[in-house]
Design a protein around this motif. Structure first.
Motif, PDB file in Angstrom:
ATOM      1  N   ILE A   1      10.349 -31.238  -3.610  1.00 31.81           N
ATOM      2  CA  ILE A   1       8.983 -31.662  -3.669  1.00 31.81           C
ATOM      3  C   ILE A   1       8.424 -31.229  -5.051  1.00 31.81           C
ATOM      4  O   ILE A   1       7.831 -32.147  -5.846  1.00 31.81           O
ATOM      5  N   TRP A   2       8.800 -30.204  -5.468  1.00 30.67           N
ATOM      6  CA  TRP A   2       8.171 -29.761  -6.810  1.00 30.67           C
ATOM      7  C   TRP A   2       9.003 -30.469  -7.940  1.00 30.67           C
ATOM      8  O   TRP A   2       8.336 -30.698  -9.077  1.00 30.67           O
ATOM      9  N   LEU A   3       9.997 -30.760  -7.724  1.00 32.01           N
ATOM     10  CA  LEU A   3      10.925 -31.461  -8.734  1.00 32.01           C
ATOM     11  C   LEU A   3      10.230 -32.797  -8.882  1.00 32.01           C
ATOM     12  O   LEU A   3      10.203 -33.230  -9.965  1.00 32.01           O
ATOM     13  N   GLY A   4      10.225 -33.448  -7.719  1.00 33.13           N
ATOM     14  CA  GLY A   4       9.549 -34.781  -8.107  1.00 33.13           C
ATOM     15  C   GLY A   4       8.084 -34.709  -8.651  1.00 33.13           C
ATOM     16  O   GLY A   4       7.906 -35.534  -9.516  1.00 33.13           O
ATOM     17  N   VAL A   5       7.097 -33.852  -8.247  1.00 35.45           N
ATOM     18  CA  VAL A   5       6.003 -33.656  -9.118  1.00 35.45           C
ATOM     19  C   VAL A   5       6.076 -33.349 -10.409  1.00 35.45           C
ATOM     20  O   VAL A   5       5.469 -34.096 -11.363  1.00 35.45           O
ATOM     21  N   MET A   6       6.921 -32.263 -10.831  1.00 35.26           N
ATOM     22  CA  MET A   6       7.200 -31.956 -12.381  1.00 35.26           C
ATOM     23  C   MET A   6       7.804 -33.358 -13.113  1.00 35.26           C
ATOM     24  O   MET A   6       7.225 -33.587 -14.284  1.00 35.26           O
ATOM     25  N   THR A   7       8.617 -33.964 -12.327  1.00 33.74           N
ATOM     26  CA  THR A   7       9.342 -35.218 -13.139  1.00 33.74           C
ATOM     27  C   THR A   7       8.163 -36.398 -13.220  1.00 33.74           C
ATOM     28  O   THR A   7       8.047 -36.853 -14.250  1.00 33.74           O
ATOM     29  N   LEU A   8       7.238 -36.668 -12.522  1.00 29.57           N
ATOM     30  CA  LEU A   8       6.174 -37.330 -12.442  1.00 29.57           C
ATOM     31  C   LEU A   8       5.360 -37.041 -13.549  1.00 29.57           C
ATOM     32  O   LEU A   8       4.812 -37.713 -14.304  1.00 29.57           O
ATOM     33  N   MET A   9       4.976 -35.585 -13.745  1.00 29.96           N
ATOM     34  CA  MET A   9       4.068 -35.230 -14.740  1.00 29.96           C
ATOM     35  C   MET A   9       4.588 -35.507 -15.985  1.00 29.96           C
ATOM     36  O   MET A   9       4.192 -35.873 -17.129  1.00 29.96           O
ATOM     37  N   THR A  10       6.155 -35.126 -15.991  1.00 32.03           N
ATOM     38  CA  THR A  10       6.741 -35.513 -17.306  1.00 32.03           C
ATOM     39  C   THR A  10       6.594 -36.716 -17.774  1.00 32.03           C
ATOM     40  O   THR A  10       6.798 -37.185 -19.089  1.00 32.03           O
ATOM     41  N   ALA A  11       6.992 -37.671 -16.761  1.00 35.12           N
ATOM     42  CA  ALA A  11       6.759 -39.281 -17.091  1.00 35.12           C
ATOM     43  C   ALA A  11       5.687 -39.601 -17.694  1.00 35.12           C
ATOM     44  O   ALA A  11       5.270 -40.429 -18.612  1.00 35.12           O
ATOM     45  N   VAL A  12       4.576 -39.073 -17.074  1.00 32.98           N
ATOM     46  CA  VAL A  12       3.075 -39.460 -17.522  1.00 32.98           C
ATOM     47  C   VAL A  12       2.936 -38.899 -18.701  1.00 32.98           C
ATOM     48  O   VAL A  12       2.343 -39.673 -19.591  1.00 32.98           O
ATOM     49  N   LEU A  13       3.423 -37.723 -19.303  1.00 32.82           N
ATOM     50  CA  LEU A  13       3.048 -37.198 -20.611  1.00 32.82           C
ATOM     51  C   LEU A  13       3.941 -37.993 -21.433  1.00 32.82           C
ATOM     52  O   LEU A  13       3.470 -37.922 -22.891  1.00 32.82           O
ATOM     53  N   SER A  14       5.167 -38.429 -21.086  1.00 32.87           N
ATOM     54  CA  SER A  14       6.022 -39.106 -21.999  1.00 32.87           C
ATOM     55  C   SER A  14       5.496 -40.435 -22.594  1.00 32.87           C
ATOM     56  O   SER A  14       5.550 -40.963 -23.674  1.00 32.87           O
ATOM     57  N   GLU A  15       4.875 -41.041 -21.384  1.00 32.25           N
ATOM     58  CA  GLU A  15       4.523 -42.306 -21.599  1.00 32.25           C
ATOM     59  C   GLU A  15       3.166 -42.273 -22.774  1.00 32.25           C
ATOM     60  O   GLU A  15       2.967 -43.089 -23.368  1.00 32.25           O
ATOM     61  N   PHE A  16       2.342 -41.073 -22.402  1.00 34.19           N
ATOM     62  CA  PHE A  16       1.162 -40.808 -23.329  1.00 34.19           C
ATOM     63  C   PHE A  16       1.989 -40.657 -24.842  1.00 34.19           C
ATOM     64  O   PHE A  16       1.259 -41.031 -25.923  1.00 34.19           O
ATOM     65  N   VAL A  17       3.043 -39.900 -24.917  1.00 33.39           N
ATOM     66  CA  VAL A  17       3.553 -39.616 -26.274  1.00 33.39           C
ATOM     67  C   VAL A  17       4.090 -41.022 -26.892  1.00 33.39           C
ATOM     68  O   VAL A  17       3.690 -41.199 -28.007  1.00 33.39           O
ATOM     69  N   VAL A  18       4.581 -41.813 -25.867  1.00 32.79           N
ATOM     70  CA  VAL A  18       5.210 -43.200 -26.848  1.00 32.79           C
ATOM     71  C   VAL A  18       3.993 -44.215 -27.212  1.00 32.79           C
ATOM     72  O   VAL A  18       3.971 -44.924 -28.123  1.00 32.79           O
ATOM     73  N   SER A  19       3.106 -44.125 -26.200  1.00 29.74           N
ATOM     74  CA  SER A  19       1.784 -45.002 -26.494  1.00 29.74           C
ATOM     75  C   SER A  19       1.002 -44.733 -27.472  1.00 29.74           C
ATOM     76  O   SER A  19       0.045 -45.399 -28.188  1.00 29.74           O
ATOM     77  N   THR A  20       0.906 -43.248 -28.060  1.00 31.04           N
ATOM     78  CA  THR A  20       0.257 -42.971 -29.091  1.00 31.04           C
ATOM     79  C   THR A  20       0.612 -42.292 -30.366  1.00 31.04           C
ATOM     80  O   THR A  20       0.121 -42.048 -31.046  1.00 31.04           O
ATOM     81  N   ILE A  21       1.857 -42.697 -30.501  1.00 36.44           N
ATOM     82  CA  ILE A  21       2.802 -42.291 -31.524  1.00 36.44           C
ATOM     83  C   ILE A  21       2.305 -43.110 -32.815  1.00 36.44           C
ATOM     84  O   ILE A  21       2.154 -42.362 -34.017  1.00 36.44           O
ATOM     85  N   GLU A  22       1.991 -44.280 -32.831  1.00 33.64           N
ATOM     86  CA  GLU A  22       1.405 -44.990 -33.627  1.00 33.64           C
ATOM     87  C   GLU A  22       0.065 -44.686 -34.206  1.00 33.64           C
ATOM     88  O   GLU A  22      -0.228 -44.617 -35.538  1.00 33.64           O
ATOM     89  N   ALA A  23      -0.827 -44.275 -33.451  1.00 35.15           N
ATOM     90  CA  ALA A  23      -1.901 -43.790 -33.691  1.00 35.15           C
ATOM     91  C   ALA A  23      -1.951 -42.595 -34.377  1.00 35.15           C
ATOM     92  O   ALA A  23      -2.568 -42.169 -35.432  1.00 35.15           O
ATOM     93  N   ALA A  24      -1.041 -41.602 -34.007  1.00 36.25           N
ATOM     94  CA  ALA A  24      -0.884 -40.272 -34.640  1.00 36.25           C
ATOM     95  C   ALA A  24      -0.377 -40.508 -36.245  1.00 36.25           C
ATOM     96  O   ALA A  24      -0.579 -39.925 -37.030  1.00 36.25           O
ATOM     97  N   SER A  25       0.699 -41.631 -36.207  1.00 33.09           N
ATOM     98  CA  SER A  25       1.305 -41.841 -37.540  1.00 33.09           C
ATOM     99  C   SER A  25       0.291 -42.349 -38.585  1.00 33.09           C
ATOM    100  O   SER A  25       0.215 -41.880 -39.573  1.00 33.09           O
ATOM    101  N   LYS A  26      -0.598 -43.071 -37.831  1.00 38.02           N
ATOM    102  CA  LYS A  26      -1.624 -43.475 -38.870  1.00 38.02           C
ATOM    103  C   LYS A  26      -2.604 -42.539 -39.415  1.00 38.02           C
ATOM    104  O   LYS A  26      -3.044 -42.316 -40.480  1.00 38.02           O
ATOM    105  N   SER A  27      -2.954 -41.622 -38.508  1.00 44.84           N
ATOM    106  CA  SER A  27      -4.068 -40.704 -38.473  1.00 44.84           C
ATOM    107  C   SER A  27      -3.474 -39.683 -39.629  1.00 44.84           C
ATOM    108  O   SER A  27      -4.212 -39.062 -40.441  1.00 44.84           O
ATOM    109  N   TRP A  28      -2.146 -39.294 -39.526  1.00 47.60           N
ATOM    110  CA  TRP A  28      -1.499 -38.067 -40.251  1.00 47.60           C
ATOM    111  C   TRP A  28      -0.940 -38.692 -41.469  1.00 47.60           C
ATOM    112  O   TRP A  28      -0.330 -37.896 -42.275  1.00 47.60           O
TER     113      TRP A  28
END
Length: 505
Positions: free
Chosen positions: A338-365
């Motif tokens: 159960i915990w492995l599923g929860v942690m994998t889900l949270m990792t997937a959510v944050l990974s999606e955040f990284v991919v979707s915001t990398i362009e904005a971070a690139s322009k900002s920095w």
């Protein structure tokens, strides 16, 4: 033992000959490693026959005869790898004082699970970054802040995924446990690659995977050898060359598979050769990916079956701190899943955040996506694994350090990269193994330098320093070439007269 009776894995005994001393006095709580007999039976799930055998005087006396309080043999023991040992260096013993005061047994079990998963790690202070990343995304604070907080939140999540995978491996046996470690060892990179492919951002996939290999070979290994050499100046630092030869051989095969599509493209563009179709380079990449996966399967068979003894690191002595080397399950199988599923889900959510915001971070920095993907994401995303490798280099346990750095580089190069190509094929995304000349050349030279550095079976701090200098030069090269202040990537391609393709770096 009677037929059908489940043995008692990971049950600690004491040197006393009395039956009550076999498991110690019963404690009025359910949690942690210091557990009473009733709780130990509950966790292991033993039946009445096994309980009777455990409580018998003969069992207690035979356990005492074995000496120095070692654990009873288990039917299923997890396959200890360098990654397990590295992750264990970042764990700490649970504080069970508060659990003793909880009157409800069910609540004690629940709190015990939360404590073992969320607090029994030295990276627990980074868990608030996960909640802050979610809050920043919901309230739209700023995409660059979402990117940074997501990267920080991935650090403890990746370490906890390794911990939970090891907990599941205690119940699945050494072979299945080794396969779990081999596939979940770089699950963060796999999840980031899948989300980037889903959004059609092949550049992020290629650069992040290339950066992970370069980071493990040059940054992690270089830092470990440099600091470990300084900490052990008067000690001879030796390691097993067999493991190094196997890993570098696979890495050279990976470089060959990366080079062939690149050389094919240049041979066709120069007019030296002709191809049967416009996507011959893509077809070659997919064929090479299948060969790389077959080579990785052979490597797993070599590692887990025929030459298993070469990849089993020796246990590290306890240094008296609050770290813990996990050699017994502290979670039940269902809880770990159960915990492995929860942690994998949270990792997937944050990974999606990284991919979707990398362009904005690139322009900002004012940094290119390629530089962020090759340099920044691997450094932060693999920080927990890197720290463990450095810690064991300080302890002059270079076999574990090499198992972490070379093992991760091999797994990414021979498993994650070809898997990404095949997944992209299924998704209809034209991803190939052509990482372009600079990227492929950097990978080839990194593997070559690492192979020559580790060829003699001994180490000192100068070897680590040279690997670090190689990584710094490569990082500066990508920073200068891809700096956004000089224009976008498309402008650079236009100035060079090269047609810009969305699926190339």
């Amino acid at each position: 033992m009677p037929a059908g009776a489940a043995p008692a894995p990971h049950t600690r005994t004491r040197s006393s000959g009395s039956p009550s001393a076999a498991l110690g006095p019963p404690l009025p709580y359910w949690g942690g490693a210091a557990v009473g007999a009733e709780e130990q039976r509950w966790r292991i799930g033993m039946d009445s026959a096994a309980v009777a055998l455990l409580d018998s005087p003969a069992s207690a006396s035979s356990s005492a005869a074995n000496g120095n309080a070692k654990e009873m043999p288990a039917r299923h023991l997890a396959h200890r790898t360098a990654h397990n040992m590295s992750s264990s260096s970042l764990r700490k013993k649970s504080d069970l004082a508060l659990l003793r005061k909880v009157p409800c047994a069910t609540l004690r079990r629940l709190l015990d699970n939360f404590q073992e998963v969320l607090l029994a790690t030295k990276l627990a202070l980074l868990f608030p970054a996960v909640l802050l990343a979610l809050a920043a995304r919901i309230f739209q604070v700023g995409q660059e802040w979402v990117f940074v907080l997501s990267l920080i939140g991935l650090v403890p999540l990746s370490e906890r995924l390794s911990f939970l995978t090891e907990q599941v491996a205690f119940y699945t046996g050494p072979t299945v446990g080794g396969l779990l470690n081999a596939t979940f060892g770089n699950v963060t990179e796999v999840i980031i690659a899948i989300f980037a492919l889903y959004e059609g951002n092949v550049v992020v996939v290629k650069c992040s995977l290339l950066g992970s290999v370069l980071s493990n070979l040059l940054l992690v290994l270089g830092t470990s050898l440099f600091l470990g050499g300084l900490a052990n100046l008067g000690t001879e630092q030796l390691y097993d060359r067999m493991q190094v030869d196997v890993s570098t051989g696979l890495l050279i095969l990976g470089v060959l598979c990366h080079s062939l599509p690149l050389m094919l493209r240049y041979a066709v563009s120069s007019g030296e050769h002709a191809v049967s179709s416009w996507d011959s380079e893509l077809e070659l990449s997919r064929a090479c990916s299948i060969v790389m996966l077959l080579a990785y399967v052979a490597y797993l068979f070599f590692q887990l079956k025929t030459h298993r003894q070469l990849f089993e690191p020796q246990e590290v002595e306890d240094d008296g701190d609050d770290s813990v080397s996990q050699d017994e399950a502290v979670l039940g199988f269902s809880s770990a899943m159960i915990w492995l599923g929860v942690m994998t889900l949270m990792t997937a959510v944050l990974s999606e955040f990284v991919v979707s915001t990398i362009e904005a971070a690139s322009k900002s920095w004012e940094l290119s996506v390629s530089f962020i993907s090759i340099i920044l994401i691997p450094i932060v995303g693999n920080a927990a694994e890197h720290a463990g490798a450095v810690i064991f280099a300080f302890k002059n346990k270079l076999d574990i350090t090499l198992g972490v750095s070379l093992g991760s580089a091999t797994q990414i190069s021979m498993f994650v990269v070809p898997l990404s190509v095949l997944v992209a094929w299924i998704m209809g995304v034209p991803m190939d193994l052509d990482f372009n000349l600079l990227e492929t050349g950097s990978l080839f030279l990194a593997v070559l330098v690492t192979a020559f550095t580790l060829q003699d079976g001994s180490s000192h701090y100068l070897k680590g320093l040279l690997l670090l200098f190689c990584y710094i030069v490569i990082a500066v090269c990508f920073f200068v070439l891809r700096q956004r202040g000089n224009g976008s990537n498309d402008d650079v391609h236009h100035q060079l007269g090269v047609a810009s393709k969305p699926w190339r770096i």
